[in-house]
Design an enzyme around this catalytic site. Sequence first.
Site, short mmCIF file in Angstrom:
data_model
loop_
_atom_site.label_atom_id
_atom_site.label_comp_id
_atom_site.label_asym_id
_atom_site.label_seq_id
_atom_site.Cartn_x
_atom_site.Cartn_y
_atom_site.Cartn_z
N GLY A 152 -10.67 -27.96 -83.76
CA GLY A 152 -11.66 -26.87 -83.77
C GLY A 152 -10.90 -25.55 -83.75
O GLY A 152 -9.72 -25.49 -84.09
N ARG A 153 -11.60 -24.51 -83.29
CA ARG A 153 -10.99 -23.18 -83.33
C ARG A 153 -9.72 -23.10 -82.49
O ARG A 153 -8.71 -22.54 -82.92
CB ARG A 153 -12.01 -22.14 -82.83
CG ARG A 153 -13.15 -21.95 -83.79
CD ARG A 153 -14.35 -21.32 -83.12
NE ARG A 153 -15.03 -22.32 -82.30
CZ ARG A 153 -16.34 -22.35 -82.09
NH1 ARG A 153 -17.11 -21.42 -82.60
NH2 ARG A 153 -16.89 -23.29 -81.34
N ILE A 154 -9.73 -23.70 -81.30
CA ILE A 154 -8.54 -23.60 -80.43
C ILE A 154 -7.42 -24.47 -80.99
O ILE A 154 -6.25 -24.06 -81.02
CB ILE A 154 -8.90 -24.00 -78.98
CG1 ILE A 154 -9.97 -23.04 -78.42
CG2 ILE A 154 -7.65 -24.00 -78.09
CD1 ILE A 154 -10.60 -23.48 -77.10
N ARG B 172 -12.58 -35.36 -85.93
CA ARG B 172 -13.71 -36.15 -86.44
C ARG B 172 -13.89 -35.92 -87.94
O ARG B 172 -14.08 -36.84 -88.70
CB ARG B 172 -15.00 -35.71 -85.73
CG ARG B 172 -15.30 -36.52 -84.49
CD ARG B 172 -16.50 -35.97 -83.77
NE ARG B 172 -16.31 -34.53 -83.49
CZ ARG B 172 -17.13 -33.79 -82.79
NH1 ARG B 172 -18.23 -34.32 -82.29
NH2 ARG B 172 -16.90 -32.51 -82.56
N ILE C 112 -5.47 -29.56 -72.61
CA ILE C 112 -6.18 -28.33 -72.22
C ILE C 112 -7.66 -28.48 -72.57
O ILE C 112 -8.39 -27.48 -72.63
CB ILE C 112 -5.61 -27.05 -72.89
CG1 ILE C 112 -5.60 -27.20 -74.42
CG2 ILE C 112 -4.24 -26.72 -72.36
CD1 ILE C 112 -5.44 -25.87 -75.14
N ALA C 113 -8.10 -29.73 -72.81
CA ALA C 113 -9.47 -29.95 -73.29
C ALA C 113 -10.43 -30.13 -72.12
O ALA C 113 -11.06 -29.16 -71.68
CB ALA C 113 -9.50 -31.14 -74.22
N ARG C 114 -10.51 -31.32 -71.60
CA ARG C 114 -11.38 -31.62 -70.47
C ARG C 114 -10.81 -32.80 -69.71
O ARG C 114 -10.22 -33.71 -70.32
CB ARG C 114 -12.79 -32.03 -70.95
CG ARG C 114 -13.75 -30.91 -71.16
CD ARG C 114 -14.16 -30.21 -69.86
NE ARG C 114 -15.08 -29.12 -70.10
CZ ARG C 114 -14.72 -27.86 -70.38
NH1 ARG C 114 -13.45 -27.52 -70.43
NH2 ARG C 114 -15.64 -26.93 -70.57
N GLU D 251 -11.86 -33.02 -61.35
CA GLU D 251 -11.31 -31.78 -60.79
C GLU D 251 -12.36 -31.04 -59.95
O GLU D 251 -13.56 -31.18 -60.21
CB GLU D 251 -10.79 -30.87 -61.93
CG GLU D 251 -11.86 -30.38 -62.88
CD GLU D 251 -11.30 -29.59 -64.06
OE1 GLU D 251 -10.37 -30.07 -64.74
OE2 GLU D 251 -11.82 -28.49 -64.30
N HIS E 201 -6.96 -25.50 -64.34
CA HIS E 201 -7.98 -25.15 -65.34
C HIS E 201 -8.03 -23.64 -65.58
O HIS E 201 -9.06 -22.98 -65.36
CB HIS E 201 -9.36 -25.67 -64.90
CG HIS E 201 -10.32 -25.83 -66.04
ND1 HIS E 201 -11.29 -26.80 -66.09
CD2 HIS E 201 -10.45 -25.14 -67.21
CE1 HIS E 201 -11.98 -26.69 -67.21
NE2 HIS E 201 -11.48 -25.68 -67.92
C1 8YV Z 1 -13.73 -22.17 -68.32
C2 8YV Z 1 -13.46 -23.86 -70.26
O1 8YV Z 1 -12.80 -21.53 -67.52
O2 8YV Z 1 -14.62 -22.51 -71.79
C3 8YV Z 1 -14.38 -23.64 -71.40
O3 8YV Z 1 -14.89 -24.64 -71.94
O4 8YV Z 1 -13.09 -24.92 -69.98
C4 8YV Z 1 -12.93 -22.72 -69.47
O5 8YV Z 1 -12.62 -21.67 -70.32
C5 8YV Z 1 -14.52 -23.10 -67.43
O6 8YV Z 1 -15.27 -24.04 -68.10
C6 8YV Z 1 -15.43 -22.28 -66.54
O7 8YV Z 1 -16.67 -22.01 -67.08
#
Ligand code: 8YV
Length: 328
Positions: free
Chosen positions: A156-158, A179, A238-240, A269, A287
């Site tokens: 995606g963008r990131i 995907r 850095i995703a989830r 987390e 995060h």
């Molecule tokens: C946030 C993130 O800091 O934008 C997202 O999806 O994971 C982070 O940039 C976090 O979700 C707080 O809202």
Amino acid sequence: MSKPKILVARAVFPEVIARLEQHFEVEANQADDSWPKAELIARLQGKDGAFTTGGDRIDAEVLAACPQLKICANMAVGYNNFDLDAMTAAGVLATNAPDVLTETTADFGFALLMATARRITESEHYLRAGRWTKWSYDMFAGSDIHGSTLGVLGMGRIGQGIAKRGAHGFGMKVIYHNRSRLDAALEAECKASYVSKEELLKTADHVVLVLPYSPASHHTIGAAELALMKPSATLVNIARGGIVDDAALAAALRDKRIAAAGLDVFEGEPMVHPDLLAVSNVVLTPHIASASLPTRLAMASLAAANLIAFFNDKRPLTPLNTAVLAIK
Ligand code: 8YV
């Protein structure tokens, strides 16, 4: 006419609260204590809208208990804290905060990759502990970034931002899996070649995860996927949390089945798997990938702008479930 009532679920920039107060009757959680679900529901009573962050879960139970709610504006691009189907069914609009954090988050992904591959935090801990007594030829010798192969999972963008930094800034060969494949012009801009997930894991020197979390992406990286990676490889998430099986990763790091990992997100987390805390070849951050001050302000401002636009003219800037707008 009385102003709509909104709840701001977590502490946020005072100037954003002040802007919201021009348009709404605001209840703000400036104490920044995270509310458990029952308290969130209690605070949402009588509220027309909510300013939420990634940690505030809006699901069918919350929606059923808060019939007056019309919109939740997330200060995050990711929205796995929303049950989007339930929100659509309840006629509640969801908005997120895309774009404004792309470059900042890509910068951080690269910083975490560099810190991981070049063993920056591990060596700093060693120095601070007073253990540095001499130079050695292989002391904290890591792996190179320049000229290596970067595998981006989730384009995606990131992901594209990370690919561009790698290709243009560090002369990396970039491969990606997503995907759907990017169009040719975007692939050329990112200097990235599309490969299968398996080939990416087998051939990349550095794997960066930037895909959204959903039940389908749960444990995208588990023991089997880690086994495909090179023993010299690094993995950055850095995703989830939940995209990586943290227990399997900790075992792979402990047994040196991959060289190192950099993690900004974790399953469950802010709890961190104790096995991850016990290994030294992992860089752990809380995060913060989007956490530059200008970007966090831009994210909060976009969430606020979505609330204001919605109540003004039903034309929010970045809606997720536009079907709701059609029936309003
Ligand atoms: C946030 C993130 O800091 O934008 C997202 O999806 O994971 C982070 O940039 C976090 O979700 C707080 O809202």
